[in-house]
Design a protein around this motif. Structure first.
Motif, mmCIF file in Angstrom:
data_model
loop_
_atom_site.group_PDB
_atom_site.id
_atom_site.type_symbol
_atom_site.label_atom_id
_atom_site.label_comp_id
_atom_site.label_asym_id
_atom_site.label_seq_id
_atom_site.Cartn_x
_atom_site.Cartn_y
_atom_site.Cartn_z
ATOM 1 N N ASP A 159 0.519 4.251 -12.243
ATOM 2 C CA ASP A 159 1.000 3.120 -11.455
ATOM 3 C C ASP A 159 0.309 3.078 -10.095
ATOM 4 O OD1 ASP A 159 2.648 2.579 -13.554
ATOM 5 O OD2 ASP A 159 4.533 2.915 -12.483
ATOM 6 N N ALA A 160 0.104 4.255 -9.490
ATOM 7 C CA ALA A 160 -0.609 4.308 -8.209
ATOM 8 C C ALA A 160 -2.037 3.795 -8.376
ATOM 9 C CB ALA A 160 -0.616 5.741 -7.673
ATOM 10 N N ALA A 161 -2.682 4.197 -9.475
ATOM 11 C CA ALA A 161 -4.044 3.716 -9.741
ATOM 12 C C ALA A 161 -4.074 2.202 -9.891
ATOM 13 C CB ALA A 161 -4.594 4.379 -10.999
ATOM 14 N N ALA A 162 -3.035 1.641 -10.519
ATOM 15 C CA ALA A 162 -2.976 0.193 -10.714
ATOM 16 C C ALA A 162 -2.843 -0.534 -9.381
ATOM 17 C CB ALA A 162 -1.806 -0.163 -11.626
ATOM 18 N N VAL A 163 -2.060 0.026 -8.449
ATOM 19 C CA VAL A 163 -1.916 -0.581 -7.122
ATOM 20 C C VAL A 163 -3.247 -0.542 -6.382
ATOM 21 C CG1 VAL A 163 -0.774 -0.405 -4.877
ATOM 22 C CG2 VAL A 163 0.538 -0.025 -6.972
ATOM 23 N N MET A 164 -3.940 0.610 -6.446
ATOM 24 C CA MET A 164 -5.254 0.730 -5.795
ATOM 25 C C MET A 164 -6.231 -0.299 -6.353
ATOM 26 S SD MET A 164 -5.798 4.854 -5.675
ATOM 27 C CE MET A 164 -4.517 5.948 -5.080
ATOM 28 N N GLY B 278 14.032 5.715 -1.878
ATOM 29 C CA GLY B 278 15.194 5.294 -1.111
ATOM 30 C C GLY B 278 15.044 5.391 0.384
ATOM 31 N N SER B 279 13.833 5.644 0.875
ATOM 32 C CA SER B 279 13.626 5.732 2.320
ATOM 33 C C SER B 279 12.210 5.287 2.651
ATOM 34 C CB SER B 279 13.844 7.167 2.806
ATOM 35 O OG SER B 279 12.723 7.972 2.498
ATOM 36 N N SER B 280 11.930 5.251 3.958
ATOM 37 C CA SER B 280 10.576 4.922 4.405
ATOM 38 C C SER B 280 9.868 6.151 4.933
ATOM 39 C CB SER B 280 10.636 3.839 5.495
ATOM 40 O OG SER B 280 11.382 4.295 6.604
ATOM 41 N N ASN B 281 10.402 7.333 4.661
ATOM 42 C CA ASN B 281 9.796 8.570 5.130
ATOM 43 C C ASN B 281 8.455 8.809 4.445
ATOM 44 O OD1 ASN B 281 11.951 9.081 6.787
ATOM 45 N ND2 ASN B 281 12.904 10.595 5.437
ATOM 46 N N VAL B 282 7.416 8.947 5.235
ATOM 47 C CA VAL B 282 6.076 9.201 4.699
ATOM 48 C C VAL B 282 5.911 10.698 4.463
ATOM 49 C CG1 VAL B 282 3.599 9.052 5.160
ATOM 50 C CG2 VAL B 282 5.115 7.178 5.844
ATOM 51 N N VAL B 283 5.657 11.066 3.217
ATOM 52 C CA VAL B 283 5.557 12.489 2.868
ATOM 53 C C VAL B 283 4.156 12.886 2.428
ATOM 54 C CG1 VAL B 283 7.981 12.696 2.284
ATOM 55 C CG2 VAL B 283 6.352 12.022 0.508
ATOM 56 N N GLY B 284 3.236 11.927 2.383
ATOM 57 C CA GLY B 284 1.881 12.259 1.984
ATOM 58 C C GLY B 284 1.044 11.018 1.752
ATOM 59 N N VAL B 285 -0.137 11.230 1.207
ATOM 60 C CA VAL B 285 -1.069 10.151 0.882
ATOM 61 C C VAL B 285 -1.710 10.478 -0.460
ATOM 62 C CG1 VAL B 285 -3.269 9.067 1.509
ATOM 63 C CG2 VAL B 285 -1.558 9.506 3.281
ATOM 64 N N ILE B 286 -1.888 9.477 -1.301
ATOM 65 C CA ILE B 286 -2.639 9.645 -2.541
ATOM 66 C C ILE B 286 -3.858 8.744 -2.465
ATOM 67 C CG2 ILE B 286 -1.260 7.905 -3.775
ATOM 68 C CD1 ILE B 286 -1.789 9.551 -6.344
ATOM 69 N N SER B 287 -5.011 9.278 -2.850
ATOM 70 C CA SER B 287 -6.263 8.534 -2.766
ATOM 71 C C SER B 287 -6.867 8.341 -4.150
ATOM 72 C CB SER B 287 -7.264 9.278 -1.880
ATOM 73 O OG SER B 287 -7.693 10.469 -2.518
ATOM 74 N N ARG C 205 0.819 -1.214 0.000
ATOM 75 C CA ARG C 205 0.000 0.000 0.000
ATOM 76 C C ARG C 205 0.851 1.262 0.000
ATOM 77 N NH1 ARG C 205 -4.676 -0.446 4.404
ATOM 78 N NH2 ARG C 205 -5.162 1.544 3.412
ATOM 79 N N ALA C 206 2.108 1.142 -0.403
ATOM 80 C CA ALA C 206 3.005 2.292 -0.454
ATOM 81 C C ALA C 206 3.412 2.559 -1.897
ATOM 82 C CB ALA C 206 4.236 2.052 0.412
ATOM 83 N N VAL C 207 3.649 3.832 -2.198
ATOM 84 C CA VAL C 207 4.077 4.221 -3.538
ATOM 85 C C VAL C 207 5.073 5.365 -3.401
ATOM 86 C CG1 VAL C 207 2.181 5.867 -3.835
ATOM 87 C CG2 VAL C 207 3.241 4.837 -5.851
ATOM 88 N N LEU D 6 -3.089 5.183 -0.624
ATOM 89 C CA LEU D 6 -1.728 4.668 -0.620
ATOM 90 C C LEU D 6 -0.846 5.651 0.138
ATOM 91 C CD1 LEU D 6 -1.270 3.543 -4.351
ATOM 92 C CD2 LEU D 6 -1.899 2.110 -2.398
ATOM 93 N N VAL D 7 0.034 5.127 0.952
ATOM 94 C CA VAL D 7 1.018 5.952 1.632
ATOM 95 C C VAL D 7 2.106 6.325 0.631
ATOM 96 C CG1 VAL D 7 2.775 5.959 3.442
ATOM 97 C CG2 VAL D 7 0.556 4.897 3.865
ATOM 98 N N VAL D 8 2.501 7.590 0.617
ATOM 99 C CA VAL D 8 3.540 8.054 -0.312
ATOM 100 C C VAL D 8 4.847 8.222 0.453
ATOM 101 C CG1 VAL D 8 4.212 9.824 -1.979
ATOM 102 C CG2 VAL D 8 1.786 9.250 -1.677
ATOM 103 N N ILE D 9 5.898 7.601 -0.056
ATOM 104 C CA ILE D 9 7.202 7.650 0.603
ATOM 105 C C ILE D 9 8.242 8.259 -0.322
ATOM 106 C CG2 ILE D 9 6.741 5.691 2.120
ATOM 107 C CD1 ILE D 9 8.311 3.928 0.199
ATOM 108 N N GLU D 10 9.306 8.786 0.286
ATOM 109 C CA GLU D 10 10.409 9.327 -0.486
ATOM 110 C C GLU D 10 11.220 8.187 -1.095
ATOM 111 O OE1 GLU D 10 12.448 11.624 2.469
ATOM 112 O OE2 GLU D 10 11.555 13.499 1.750
#
Length: 354
Positions: A304-309, A323-332, A294-296, A317-321
């Motif tokens: 691609d995000a739509a395909a995961v959903m 190369g890291s696990s830093n959560v920077v937002g959410v896409i719905s 559930r991360a992109v 979907l949780v949005v991450i940077e």
């Protein structure tokens, strides 16, 4: 029960839940054709309940059929409204009894798709899908923020189906890769359409479920980020602003987000009679370990995000940077639907043929 695409459905018997509509894939004709509402609304079953049903009946149907809205019809099959996940969220927030009738709920001023809005939020099966995206977008900031559209032939009382923002995300996956709309969406990244973390409500892990629901309602967002707050920082609540319980976003490091609460979680809490004062971290119970599907990444294409959903049947979907696990937002799915509308203003989406 499935019937031929576009055929009106008979109303269910009292107490029954009925799934209607065909399950055939979108497209199938040779060449490219404009994508219409019926191409998407007819792909997944529409769940119908009758007016004597309760909110618990509606919530059970939403979970068992993995959908975000159920149509409510009277004994003649006429649409009386719809019950969505956000209706259950509001019912949980204000402490509505589980046996409260859907008919009574649709008469309240908190219902998302009451009978008097059915006409406004109804499109014929032949309408362009872009019109459905536009309708959802126009209603998003209204008092009755509804992310669904009823699909019904003019002059027919029996419904064809109901369309959700997730259905629009699925439609994007069905678009021909050679279509102008798909190419432009493919060129847009998640970072361009996501909700940044600063725009989302954040609660500490010690917050209660009811506080999480309250923050979603106050912020008019369909998710709340749960952060492992610094020692001594208490969760806020009651509509306290973007970072209730946190003096600033910096007090909850980006990599310290441990979960996300959405209306689907509240739906489960309502059905399972989970008390509102339950701690949210106990309710998440290890959600972080299942984040990967559930991360992109921020640099991923919107398509691609739509395909995961679509594949996971999830709205957020949780949005991450990278190369890291830093959560920077959410896409719905709603973000994708709104973006589809923008791209559709000067070009029609098409479905690839066989």
């Amino acid at each position: 029960m499935s019937e031929p695409q576009g055929s009106p459905q008979a109303p269910p018997a009292e107490g029954d839940v009925q799934a209607t509509g065909p399950s055939s894939a979108v497209g199938g004709e040779s060449g490219d054709k404009p994508l219409l509402v019926k191409d998407v609304a007819g792909k997944h079953n529409t769940v119908v309940i009758n007016t004597p049903s309760t909110l618990t009946d509606a919530a059970d149907a939403l979970i068992s059929h993995d959908c975000t809205a159920v149509l409510v019809v009277d004994e003649h099959g006429k649409v009386s409204g719809a019950i969505t996940e956000n209706d259950i969220l509001q019912a949980y927030l204000i402490g509505m009894p589980w046996h409260y009738s859907v008919t009574a709920w649709l008469l309240t001023d908190t219902a998302r798709l009451p009978q008097f809005l059915v006409g406004v939020l109804t499109l014929p099966p032949s309408a362009p899908l872009a019109e459905a995206a536009a309708t959802m977008r126009e209603r998003a900031s209204s008092e009755f923020a509804c992310r669904h559209v009823v699909v019904q032939e003019e002059g027919e009382e029996l419904p064809y189906g109901i369309l959700s923002a997730l259905d629009l995300a699925r439609a994007l996956c069905a678009c021909s890769p050679t279509s102008p709309a798909f190419r432009r969406l493919r060129g847009r990244t998640v970072a361009e359409v996501m909700k940044p973390r600063a725009a989302l409500p954040v609660l500490a892990r010690s917050a209660t479920l009811l506080q999480a629901v309250d923050e979603m309602a106050f912020a008019h967002q369909n998710c709340v980020l749960i952060a492992a707050a610094a020692e001594g920082v208490q969760a806020g609540g009651g509509g306290g602003g973007p970072w209730p319980g946190l003096a600033s976003p910096e007090e909850a490091p980006l990599g310290d987000v441990i979960g996300v609460v959405t209306p689907r979680d509240v739906l489960r809490a309502f059905v399972e009679h989970i008390p509102g004062d339950s701690r949210v971290d106990s309710w998440l119970h290890g959600l972080q370990s299942r984040w990967q599907p559930r991360a992109v990444r921020t640099d991923a294409p919107v398509a691609d995000a739509a395909a995961v959903m679509a594949a996971a049947s999830v709205h957020h979907l949780v949005v991450i940077e990278p190369g890291s696990s830093n959560v920077v937002g959410v896409i719905s799915a709603t973000d994708v639907a709104y973006h589809m509308r923008e791209e559709e203003q000067d070009a029609s989406m098409v479905v690839g043929g066989a």
